[in-house]
Structure formats: C-alpha cells, structure tokens
Design a protein around this motif. Structure first.
Motif, mmCIF file in Angstrom:
data_model
loop_
_atom_site.group_PDB
_atom_site.id
_atom_site.type_symbol
_atom_site.label_atom_id
_atom_site.label_comp_id
_atom_site.label_asym_id
_atom_site.label_seq_id
_atom_site.Cartn_x
_atom_site.Cartn_y
_atom_site.Cartn_z
ATOM 1 N N ALA A 100 -22.881 -26.652 -19.178
ATOM 2 C CA ALA A 100 -21.907 -26.490 -20.519
ATOM 3 C C ALA A 100 -21.863 -25.080 -20.802
ATOM 4 N N LEU A 101 -22.800 -24.281 -20.650
ATOM 5 C CA LEU A 101 -22.721 -22.776 -21.037
ATOM 6 C C LEU A 101 -22.067 -21.927 -19.859
ATOM 7 N N THR A 102 -22.246 -22.560 -18.601
ATOM 8 C CA THR A 102 -21.244 -21.812 -17.437
ATOM 9 C C THR A 102 -19.554 -22.234 -17.863
ATOM 10 N N VAL A 103 -19.343 -23.226 -18.161
ATOM 11 C CA VAL A 103 -18.011 -23.546 -18.681
ATOM 12 C C VAL A 103 -17.564 -22.608 -19.729
ATOM 13 N N LEU A 104 -18.457 -22.424 -20.686
ATOM 14 C CA LEU A 104 -17.998 -21.818 -21.975
ATOM 15 C C LEU A 104 -17.921 -20.273 -21.340
ATOM 16 N N ALA A 105 -18.973 -19.886 -20.713
ATOM 17 C CA ALA A 105 -18.718 -18.330 -20.255
ATOM 18 C C ALA A 105 -17.404 -18.472 -19.366
ATOM 19 N N THR A 106 -17.068 -19.238 -18.319
ATOM 20 C CA THR A 106 -15.850 -19.259 -17.653
ATOM 21 C C THR A 106 -14.661 -19.114 -18.431
ATOM 22 N N LEU A 107 -14.507 -19.842 -19.660
ATOM 23 C CA LEU A 107 -13.436 -19.690 -20.457
ATOM 24 C C LEU A 107 -13.405 -18.301 -21.025
ATOM 25 N N VAL A 108 -14.306 -17.764 -21.475
ATOM 26 C CA VAL A 108 -14.604 -16.210 -22.043
ATOM 27 C C VAL A 108 -13.951 -15.303 -21.204
ATOM 28 N N VAL A 109 -14.620 -15.446 -19.778
ATOM 29 C CA VAL A 109 -14.187 -14.405 -18.710
ATOM 30 C C VAL A 109 -12.703 -14.708 -18.402
ATOM 31 N N ALA A 110 -12.276 -15.970 -18.283
ATOM 32 C CA ALA A 110 -10.836 -16.164 -18.106
ATOM 33 C C ALA A 110 -9.964 -15.588 -19.281
ATOM 34 N N LEU A 111 -10.283 -15.586 -20.394
ATOM 35 C CA LEU A 111 -9.292 -15.060 -21.584
ATOM 36 C C LEU A 111 -9.416 -13.538 -21.367
ATOM 37 N N VAL A 112 -10.803 -13.027 -21.000
ATOM 38 C CA VAL A 112 -10.857 -11.692 -20.928
ATOM 39 C C VAL A 112 -9.908 -11.006 -19.765
ATOM 40 N N ALA A 113 -10.016 -11.629 -18.825
ATOM 41 C CA ALA A 113 -9.232 -11.173 -17.661
ATOM 42 C C ALA A 113 -7.483 -11.412 -17.847
ATOM 43 N N ALA A 114 -7.306 -12.500 -18.535
ATOM 44 C CA ALA A 114 -6.028 -12.467 -19.064
ATOM 45 C C ALA A 114 -5.533 -11.547 -19.868
ATOM 46 N N LEU A 115 -6.412 -11.021 -20.779
ATOM 47 C CA LEU A 115 -6.059 -10.109 -22.049
ATOM 48 C C LEU A 115 -6.003 -8.563 -20.988
ATOM 49 N N LEU A 116 -6.867 -8.487 -20.115
ATOM 50 C CA LEU A 116 -6.719 -7.340 -19.322
ATOM 51 C C LEU A 116 -5.388 -7.077 -18.805
ATOM 52 N N VAL A 117 -5.064 -8.077 -18.039
ATOM 53 C CA VAL A 117 -3.720 -8.269 -17.212
ATOM 54 C C VAL A 117 -2.517 -8.085 -18.254
ATOM 55 N N PHE A 118 -2.635 -8.684 -19.319
ATOM 56 C CA PHE A 118 -1.404 -8.554 -20.361
ATOM 57 C C PHE A 118 -1.522 -6.981 -20.558
ATOM 58 N N GLY A 119 -2.590 -6.488 -20.733
ATOM 59 C CA GLY A 119 -2.517 -5.216 -21.527
ATOM 60 C C GLY A 119 -2.123 -4.156 -20.457
ATOM 61 N N ALA A 120 -2.438 -4.235 -19.286
ATOM 62 C CA ALA A 120 -2.009 -3.589 -18.327
ATOM 63 C C ALA A 120 -0.795 -3.667 -17.879
ATOM 64 N N GLY A 121 -0.029 -4.742 -17.879
ATOM 65 C CA GLY A 121 1.164 -5.083 -17.620
ATOM 66 C C GLY A 121 2.061 -4.286 -18.793
ATOM 67 N N THR A 122 1.684 -4.699 -19.942
ATOM 68 C CA THR A 122 2.418 -4.172 -21.156
ATOM 69 C C THR A 122 2.544 -2.763 -21.146
ATOM 70 N N HIS A 123 1.351 -2.001 -20.750
ATOM 71 C CA HIS A 123 1.251 -0.602 -20.808
ATOM 72 C C HIS A 123 2.185 -0.054 -19.640
ATOM 73 N N THR A 124 2.305 -0.704 -18.346
ATOM 74 C CA THR A 124 3.005 -0.103 -17.464
ATOM 75 C C THR A 124 4.541 -0.406 -17.754
ATOM 76 N N ALA A 125 4.817 -1.364 -18.372
ATOM 77 C CA ALA A 125 6.317 -1.636 -18.842
ATOM 78 C C ALA A 125 6.722 -0.688 -19.819
ATOM 79 N N GLN A 126 5.777 -0.274 -20.802
ATOM 80 C CA GLN A 126 6.190 0.934 -21.753
ATOM 81 C C GLN A 126 6.255 2.046 -21.147
#
Length: 205
Positions: A48-74
């Motif tokens: 259960a803790l691993t699943v929770l950590a996985t969701l957190v890591v996935a969210l952070v990874a998605a936010l990093l990709v979105f931030g990098a993509g937004t910066h590049t587009a700008q």
C-alpha cells in the motif's frame, strides 16, 4: 495452503487494509494471529505504501514534464516572429504523414534582419507566387510553432501513466513473489505441526 486460515466450507473473511495495518504494527492482539499472518500484513502494508509512493512519483514526473514543455514552448514563442513569405516555386509533395498530404516549396520573405529565403512547409498543391505565413527565429530562419498546451498535457499524462504502469508492475511482481514464499512457508509450518499432533490425534503410533 493460503496464508490466511480457511476451511473448505467457511472461507476466512477478507481482511481490510486497516486491519492489516493494525496487525503489522502490533495493535491486533488476536491470540489466533500467527507470526506468518503478521508478516503477511506487513507485506500488504508495504505494498500500500509503495502504491502511494508510485502515485506521488508519477505526479511529480508529470509535473516536471509539463513544466519543461511549457518552458520550451514559451521560449520558442518568445523568439518566434510571424512574417508573410511568397513562394517562388510550386509545392513538392512529401510522403503522406498521418493521412494528411503535406508539401514544401521554396519561398522568399522580408525580415528586420534582412531579406531571406528557404524551403517552407505548405499545403500540397500550393502554386508559385502564393503568400504563406511562416514563423522565423531571431536569426531569420524558419522554425515550427511552439507545442500547444494540449500536446504538452498529453506528454505529461503519458509520462505519468507510464511511471504508474512500470513501478506498479514492479511492485505487484515483488508482492506476488513474497506472498508465494510466505504461503510456502505457512504450508511447511502447518505440515510440520501436523506431523507432531497427527499421531496422538489419530491414535497412530
């Protein structure tokens, strides 16, 4: 034999995650709880803790990709200037891409840095002398349009889902392996205990 004690006529009720957590930390004082049951509960709590950590890591990874993509587009948008070019020759068809015929044509344009020219993408069938909108960078070279927000969101979602899939698959595989070993251990313990009590219970010597 399963880790959870069962009978053929009355299967053991499912243990909730809360009960597993209580058992894992030693708050379950049930005298019928075996050491192997407590170990299994710790395994479930770890999953259960691993699943929770996985969701957190996935969210952070998605936010990093979105931030990098937004910066590049700008950055692309900041240094991209739209001008009107005039084709100096007919369009040359490219291969079909995703079902949409595209082509390139030679063109000339005027830019603050001076007149320029080159090959630009145009709709298939564009004749010479056609005015076409083209994006140029600060040096006056053709550049593509910055990626739209929908495309950036799509990239971020794919990274997030991919992270969940890979880490989740690894966690499930590790859990299944540990559970199999634990069940084998429980069965071995049961058989060992049965060998000790069966002679007295059955009257066999």
């Amino acid at each position: 034999m399963s880790v959870a004690a069962t009978t053929h006529s009355h299967p053991a009720p499912r243990t909730s995650l809360r009960q597993h957590v209580r058992r894992a930390v030693g708050l379950d004082l049930n005298p019928l709880c075996r050491p192997v049951d407590r170990t299994y509960s710790r395994l479930v709590a770890a999953l259960a803790l691993t699943v929770l950590a996985t969701l957190v890591v996935a969210l952070v990874a998605a936010l990093l990709v979105f931030g990098a993509g937004t910066h590049t587009a700008q950055q692309v948008a900041r240094h991209r200037h739209v001008v009107t070019a005039v084709t100096t020759g007919p369009a040359q068809s490219d291969d079909l891409r995703e079902g949409s015929p595209r082509a390139h044509a030679p063109a000339r344009w005027t830019y603050p840095a001076g007149p320029g020219g080159g090959t630009i993408p145009v709709p298939d069938g564009t004749p010479a002398g056609t005015a076409v909108v083209v994006g140029l960078n600060d040096a006056g070279n053709p550049v593509g349009a910055p990626k739209e927000v929908a495309g950036i969101l799509s990239d971020a979602a794919l990274v997030g889902l991919g992270t969940v899939f890979v880490l989740g698959l690894a966690a499930e595989g590790g859990f299944a392996l540990c559970r199999h070993r634990l069940e084998q251990r429980a069965e071995d313990d049961w058989e060992s205990a049965w060998e000790q009590v069966e002679p007295g219970w059955s009257g066999r010597r």
